[in-house]
Design a protein around this motif. Structure first.
Motif, PDB file in Angstrom:
ATOM      1  N   ALA A 108       0.827  -1.208   0.000  1.00  0.00           N
ATOM      2  CA  ALA A 108       0.000   0.000   0.000  1.00  0.00           C
ATOM      3  C   ALA A 108       0.864   1.261   0.000  1.00  0.00           C
ATOM      4  CB  ALA A 108      -0.939  -0.002   1.213  1.00  0.00           C
ATOM      5  N   SER A 109       1.943   1.256   0.775  1.00  0.00           N
ATOM      6  CA  SER A 109       2.853   2.406   0.810  1.00  0.00           C
ATOM      7  C   SER A 109       3.499   2.634  -0.546  1.00  0.00           C
ATOM      8  CB  SER A 109       3.959   2.190   1.848  1.00  0.00           C
ATOM      9  OG  SER A 109       3.442   2.138   3.138  1.00  0.00           O
ATOM     10  N   ARG A 110       3.899   1.570  -1.196  1.00  0.00           N
ATOM     11  CA  ARG A 110       4.540   1.697  -2.504  1.00  0.00           C
ATOM     12  C   ARG A 110       3.567   2.225  -3.542  1.00  0.00           C
ATOM     13  NH1 ARG A 110       7.878  -3.632  -3.759  1.00  0.00           N
ATOM     14  NH2 ARG A 110       9.268  -2.279  -4.942  1.00  0.00           N
ATOM     15  N   HIS A 111       2.316   1.813  -3.441  1.00  0.00           N
ATOM     16  CA  HIS A 111       1.329   2.298  -4.398  1.00  0.00           C
ATOM     17  C   HIS A 111       0.971   3.755  -4.133  1.00  0.00           C
ATOM     18  CE1 HIS A 111      -1.979   2.450  -7.180  1.00  0.00           C
ATOM     19  NE2 HIS A 111      -2.718   2.971  -6.210  1.00  0.00           N
ATOM     20  N   ALA A 112       0.680   4.087  -2.888  1.00  0.00           N
ATOM     21  CA  ALA A 112       0.203   5.432  -2.547  1.00  0.00           C
ATOM     22  C   ALA A 112       1.327   6.459  -2.520  1.00  0.00           C
ATOM     23  CB  ALA A 112      -0.498   5.404  -1.192  1.00  0.00           C
ATOM     24  N   ARG A 113       2.532   6.011  -2.194  1.00  0.00           N
ATOM     25  CA  ARG A 113       3.663   6.923  -1.975  1.00  0.00           C
ATOM     26  C   ARG A 113       3.311   7.960  -0.916  1.00  0.00           C
ATOM     27  NH1 ARG A 113       7.663   3.810  -3.359  1.00  0.00           N
ATOM     28  NH2 ARG A 113       7.566   3.144  -5.513  1.00  0.00           N
ATOM     29  N   ARG A 114       2.599   7.475   0.108  1.00  0.00           N
ATOM     30  CA  ARG A 114       2.184   8.271   1.259  1.00  0.00           C
ATOM     31  C   ARG A 114       2.280   7.397   2.497  1.00  0.00           C
ATOM     32  NH1 ARG A 114      -0.533  12.951   0.605  1.00  0.00           N
ATOM     33  NH2 ARG A 114      -1.340  13.510  -1.429  1.00  0.00           N
ATOM     34  N   THR A 115       2.130   8.039   3.646  1.00  0.00           N
ATOM     35  CA  THR A 115       1.981   7.291   4.890  1.00  0.00           C
ATOM     36  C   THR A 115       0.666   6.534   4.816  1.00  0.00           C
ATOM     37  OG1 THR A 115       3.199   8.957   6.124  1.00  0.00           O
ATOM     38  CG2 THR A 115       1.709   7.543   7.387  1.00  0.00           C
ATOM     39  N   VAL A 116       0.682   5.272   5.213  1.00  0.00           N
ATOM     40  CA  VAL A 116      -0.559   4.490   5.245  1.00  0.00           C
ATOM     41  C   VAL A 116      -0.719   3.859   6.616  1.00  0.00           C
ATOM     42  CG1 VAL A 116      -0.542   3.999   2.764  1.00  0.00           C
ATOM     43  CG2 VAL A 116       0.444   2.362   4.331  1.00  0.00           C
ATOM     44  N   VAL A 117      -1.968   3.628   6.988  1.00  0.00           N
ATOM     45  CA  VAL A 117      -2.298   2.961   8.241  1.00  0.00           C
ATOM     46  C   VAL A 117      -3.316   1.867   7.950  1.00  0.00           C
ATOM     47  CG1 VAL A 117      -1.789   4.950   9.719  1.00  0.00           C
ATOM     48  CG2 VAL A 117      -4.098   4.654   8.805  1.00  0.00           C
ATOM     49  N   THR A 118      -3.355   0.903   8.841  1.00  0.00           N
ATOM     50  CA  THR A 118      -4.343  -0.169   8.725  1.00  0.00           C
ATOM     51  C   THR A 118      -5.664   0.315   9.307  1.00  0.00           C
ATOM     52  OG1 THR A 118      -2.572  -1.780   9.022  1.00  0.00           O
ATOM     53  CG2 THR A 118      -4.840  -2.576   9.296  1.00  0.00           C
ATOM     54  N   ALA A 119      -6.711   0.263   8.505  1.00  0.00           N
ATOM     55  CA  ALA A 119      -8.038   0.645   8.973  1.00  0.00           C
ATOM     56  C   ALA A 119      -8.824  -0.577   9.440  1.00  0.00           C
ATOM     57  CB  ALA A 119      -8.814   1.359   7.868  1.00  0.00           C
ATOM     58  N   ARG A 120      -8.565  -1.726   8.789  1.00  0.00           N
ATOM     59  CA  ARG A 120      -9.361  -2.911   9.127  1.00  0.00           C
ATOM     60  C   ARG A 120      -8.651  -4.166   8.612  1.00  0.00           C
ATOM     61  NH1 ARG A 120     -13.940  -1.222   7.060  1.00  0.00           N
ATOM     62  NH2 ARG A 120     -13.655  -2.053   4.980  1.00  0.00           N
ATOM     63  N   SER A 121      -8.805  -5.235   9.357  1.00  0.00           N
ATOM     64  CA  SER A 121      -8.436  -6.560   8.847  1.00  0.00           C
ATOM     65  C   SER A 121      -9.724  -7.367   8.852  1.00  0.00           C
ATOM     66  CB  SER A 121      -7.361  -7.221   9.696  1.00  0.00           C
ATOM     67  OG  SER A 121      -7.801  -7.436  11.007  1.00  0.00           O
ATOM     68  N   GLU A 122      -9.885  -8.178   7.833  1.00  0.00           N
ATOM     69  CA  GLU A 122     -11.133  -8.932   7.713  1.00  0.00           C
ATOM     70  C   GLU A 122     -10.891 -10.253   7.010  1.00  0.00           C
ATOM     71  OE1 GLU A 122     -13.346  -5.867   5.723  1.00  0.00           O
ATOM     72  OE2 GLU A 122     -12.690  -6.525   3.756  1.00  0.00           O
ATOM     73  N   GLU A 123     -11.803 -11.165   7.220  1.00  0.00           N
ATOM     74  CA  GLU A 123     -11.765 -12.459   6.554  1.00  0.00           C
ATOM     75  C   GLU A 123     -10.410 -13.135   6.638  1.00  0.00           C
ATOM     76  OE1 GLU A 123     -13.647 -12.766   2.702  1.00  0.00           O
ATOM     77  OE2 GLU A 123     -14.816 -10.968   3.104  1.00  0.00           O
ATOM     78  N   VAL A 124      -9.848 -13.209   7.838  1.00  0.00           N
ATOM     79  CA  VAL A 124      -8.588 -13.922   8.027  1.00  0.00           C
ATOM     80  C   VAL A 124      -8.921 -15.387   8.283  1.00  0.00           C
ATOM     81  CG1 VAL A 124      -6.512 -14.154   9.421  1.00  0.00           C
ATOM     82  CG2 VAL A 124      -7.422 -11.872   8.896  1.00  0.00           C
ATOM     83  N   ASN A 125      -8.340 -16.243   7.473  1.00  0.00           N
ATOM     84  CA  ASN A 125      -8.593 -17.681   7.586  1.00  0.00           C
ATOM     85  C   ASN A 125      -7.285 -18.411   7.855  1.00  0.00           C
ATOM     86  OD1 ASN A 125     -11.486 -17.794   6.838  1.00  0.00           O
ATOM     87  ND2 ASN A 125     -10.725 -16.931   4.921  1.00  0.00           N
ATOM     88  N   PHE A 126      -7.234 -19.103   8.982  1.00  0.00           N
ATOM     89  CA  PHE A 126      -6.078 -19.926   9.335  1.00  0.00           C
ATOM     90  C   PHE A 126      -6.402 -21.345   8.871  1.00  0.00           C
ATOM     91  CE2 PHE A 126      -6.093 -16.381  12.279  1.00  0.00           C
ATOM     92  CZ  PHE A 126      -4.763 -15.961  12.241  1.00  0.00           C
ATOM     93  N   ARG A 127      -5.805 -21.752   7.769  1.00  0.00           N
ATOM     94  CA  ARG A 127      -6.159 -23.036   7.148  1.00  0.00           C
ATOM     95  C   ARG A 127      -5.349 -24.207   7.696  1.00  0.00           C
ATOM     96  NH1 ARG A 127      -7.047 -21.341   0.868  1.00  0.00           N
ATOM     97  NH2 ARG A 127      -8.495 -19.658   1.315  1.00  0.00           N
ATOM     98  N   VAL A 128      -4.040 -24.067   7.703  1.00  0.00           N
ATOM     99  CA  VAL A 128      -3.162 -25.114   8.233  1.00  0.00           C
ATOM    100  C   VAL A 128      -2.089 -24.438   9.082  1.00  0.00           C
ATOM    101  CG1 VAL A 128      -3.542 -26.739   6.321  1.00  0.00           C
ATOM    102  CG2 VAL A 128      -1.635 -25.151   6.213  1.00  0.00           C
ATOM    103  N   PRO A 129      -1.578 -25.127  10.089  1.00  0.00           N
ATOM    104  CA  PRO A 129      -0.562 -24.510  10.939  1.00  0.00           C
ATOM    105  C   PRO A 129       0.778 -24.365  10.219  1.00  0.00           C
ATOM    106  CG  PRO A 129      -0.991 -26.767  11.639  1.00  0.00           C
ATOM    107  CD  PRO A 129      -1.960 -26.457  10.537  1.00  0.00           C
TER     108      PRO A 129
END
Length: 135
Positions: A50-71
């Motif tokens: 995201a930083s490389r694309h925006a060339r700005r400071t970026v922050v995480t607004a949300r994480s979603e749909e995280v799936n832990f499939r295998v250890p």
């Protein structure tokens, strides 16, 4: 002049790749990667693309749909690939895929996937506009 040396006209990369080694201090009592450590690595990969694309400071607004499939086990490699899949006015949706690899056998398995929303900020900490994805 070497055209490949001129980076001023190149488009930001829509993908970032990270490789991490799972050491004992990254694991729980079962010898597998802590979920929180996996999320931290995924967030880091999302931040980089995201930083490389925006060339700005970026922050995480949300994480979603995280799936832990295998250890992911101690001693394995974790490869993270982050891709921007949507761009709004100031936000980017980044999908991150983590693959576990046994360095001795080469066996690879997708272990964790997730989506992160990153927001670009200006110097005052206010959401700022960003470029569209390259065509």
């Amino acid at each position: 002049m070497n055209p490949s040396a001129d980076t001023s006209a190149t488009q930001p990369l829509p993908e970032a790749r990270l490789l991490e080694m799972v050491f004992p201090d990254h694991t729980n009592h079962m010898g597998t990667l802590f979920g929180g450590q996996a999320l931290a690595w995924m967030d880091k990969a999302a931040f980089i693309v995201a930083s490389r694309h925006a060339r700005r400071t970026v922050v995480t607004a949300r994480s979603e749909e995280v799936n832990f499939r295998v250890p992911v086990r101690k001693g394995q490699l974790a490869e993270l690939v982050a891709r921007i899949v949507r761009v709004g006015r100031s936000s980017m949706t980044v999908e991150v895929e983590m693959t576990a690899e046994d360095p001795l056998t080469g066996d690879r398995r997708i272990c964790t996937t997730g989506r992160f929303v990153m927001v670009a900020l200006d110097s005052n900490g206010v959401p700022a506009s960003i470029p569209a994805l390259p065509a």
